[in-house]
Design an enzyme around this catalytic site. Structure first.
Site, PDB file in Angstrom:
ATOM      1  NE  ARG A 245       1.443  -9.551  -9.031  1.00  0.00           N
ATOM      2  CZ  ARG A 245       1.678  -8.719  -8.009  1.00  0.00           C
ATOM      3  NH1 ARG A 245       1.898  -9.189  -6.802  1.00  0.00           N
ATOM      4  NH2 ARG A 245       1.675  -7.404  -8.204  1.00  0.00           N
ATOM      5  CD  GLU A 274      -4.009 -12.412  -5.596  1.00  0.00           C
ATOM      6  OE1 GLU A 274      -4.283 -11.199  -5.503  1.00  0.00           O
ATOM      7  OE2 GLU A 274      -2.893 -12.878  -5.357  1.00  0.00           O
ATOM      8  CG  HIS A 292      -2.054  -9.628  -2.861  1.00  0.00           C
ATOM      9  ND1 HIS A 292      -2.088  -9.794  -4.225  1.00  0.00           N
ATOM     10  CD2 HIS A 292      -0.930  -8.902  -2.620  1.00  0.00           C
ATOM     11  CE1 HIS A 292      -1.039  -9.211  -4.779  1.00  0.00           C
ATOM     12  NE2 HIS A 292      -0.321  -8.667  -3.821  1.00  0.00           N
TER      13      HIS A 292
HETATM   14  C1  8YV Z   1       0.434  -4.325  -3.890  1.00  0.00           C
HETATM   15  C2  8YV Z   1       2.049  -6.035  -4.822  1.00  0.00           C
HETATM   16  O1  8YV Z   1      -0.386  -4.173  -2.797  1.00  0.00           O
HETATM   17  O2  8YV Z   1       3.274  -4.090  -5.352  1.00  0.00           O
HETATM   18  C3  8YV Z   1       2.981  -5.215  -5.647  1.00  0.00           C
HETATM   19  O3  8YV Z   1       3.482  -5.761  -6.650  1.00  0.00           O
HETATM   20  O4  8YV Z   1       1.902  -7.166  -5.044  1.00  0.00           O
HETATM   21  C4  8YV Z   1       1.257  -5.535  -3.671  1.00  0.00           C
HETATM   22  O5  8YV Z   1       2.093  -5.433  -2.592  1.00  0.00           O
HETATM   23  C5  8YV Z   1      -0.416  -4.346  -5.119  1.00  0.00           C
HETATM   24  O6  8YV Z   1       0.246  -4.813  -6.228  1.00  0.00           O
HETATM   25  C6  8YV Z   1      -0.918  -2.965  -5.418  1.00  0.00           C
HETATM   26  O7  8YV Z   1      -1.294  -2.794  -6.745  1.00  0.00           O
END
Ligand code: 8YV
Length: 330
Positions: A245, A274, A292
């Site tokens: 993140r 983002e 992402h």
């Molecule tokens: C997802 C991600 O695509 O799962 C997670 O925490 O960061 C990503 O891989 C995204 O969060 C989907 O809501």
């Protein structure tokens, strides 16, 4: 005829096969145009839905949750990270939160490894050069486009959970030495398998690594964990990779330091605000930026959807959903 089935509101488009199954099982309100919902639209959704299926692009904070109707019992997040949801407020309102761990581990670790390889070896820089100005290449040269060797270097993983361990397995095959910092030291068998060295002090680890990989969740405790002060501890030859993140790194401080040559480079799949990205990072040759994409495989996204459905079905059948998230876990 959908009456009698629970109202499930899904905030974004999901793979066809997942949406079809949701339509069969629930009174599913899908977002066919895939436009992220505004905060007002989220408020309207939590007033009506029995189950909400949000993604990372939805901020389910106290201002949304305070409008939740008593019928909202489950937030089945499509994603593993749950920093988009105010877990404490959800718990206080008796709303269960679930996520999708496990199914995106290998894909995210692949993308992390790809960045670990791409940044020191200047992969996108070389590729972009040919795509944008083929004439700029006059032929092979012994001293042109030199990067840094990966084999034998020290990789410091921040957060040796599922994804961190999957990164370590791959990195070992590339001859990297594995170091890690974690809230807690991991089990001895895992340390032995990965030949991993534990650093209780993040500061001390940072000062000695060649590449840092961020693989911890974003929580109040990890917000700006890589602050300007900590980034300053890195060797000027060090690289940072982040597929977790953006909020874990002080993005402005990182951008400044890369520009000033105080950090050798960065590979970033996630950003603090983002979809906005610090323009200095965007422009820098030393930074590889991705939108992402860590879990962006067809297989991964279908399996995430299947997990969401299992969590909803189990809950509606009166059992504890398998991927229940507790505030203390994050
Ligand atoms: C997802 C991600 O695509 O799962 C997670 O925490 O960061 C990503 O891989 C995204 O969060 C989907 O809501």
């Amino acid at each position: 005829m959908t009456s009698g089935k629970p109202l499930v509101i899904v905030t974004r488009r999901l793979p066809d096969i997942v949406e079809t199954r949701m339509r069969e099982l629930f009174n599913a309100e899908l977002n066919m145009n895939d436009r992220p919902m505004s905060q007002d639209e989220l408020v309207a959704a939590v007033k009506r839905a029995q189950i909400l299926v949000p993604t990372v692009t939805d901020r389910i904070d106290v201002s949304v949750l305070s409008h939740a109707g008593p019928q909202l019992k489950l937030i089945a997040n499509f994603g593993t990270g749950v920093d988009n949801i105010d877990l404490e407020t959800a718990r206080n309102r008796g709303i269960i939160v679930t996520n999708t761990p496990g199914v995106l581990t290998e894909d995210t670790a692949d993308m992390t490894m790809a960045l670990i390889l791409a940044v020191p070896r200047r992969l996108t820089e070389g590729a972009m050069l040919l795509k944008t100005d083929e004439a700029a290449w006059e032929g092979w040269s012994p001293t042109w486009m030199l990067g840094r060797r990966i084999y034998g270097k020290r990789l410091g993983i921040i957060g040796l959970g599922r994804i961190g361990q999957a990164v370590a397995r791959r990195a070992r095959a590339f001859g990297l030495q594995i170091h890690y910092h974690n809230r807690r030291q991991v089990a001895e068998e895992i340390e032995q398998e990965l030949a991993a060295t534990y650093w209780e002090s993040l500061d001390q680890m940072l000062a000695r690594m060649d590449i840092i990989s961020v693989n911890c969740p974003h929580t109040p405790a990890t917000y700006h964990l890589l602050s300007a002060r900590r980034l300053n501890l890195l060797k000027p030859t060090a690289y940072i990779v982040n597929t977790a993140r953006g909020e874990v790194i002080d993005e402005n401080a990182l951008a400044r330091m890369v520009d000033a040559g105080e950090i050798a480079g960065a590979g970033l799949d996630v950003f603090e605000h983002e979809p906005a990205i610090n323009p200095r990072l965007l422009k820098s040759n030393r930074v590889v930026v991705l939108p992402h994409m860590g879990s962006a495989t067809i297989e991964g996204r279908v399996e995430m959807g299947e997990k969401v459905i299992i969590n909803m079905k189990t809950f509606l059948d009166g059992h504890a959903p398998p991927d229940r998230v507790h505030p203390a876990m994050f």
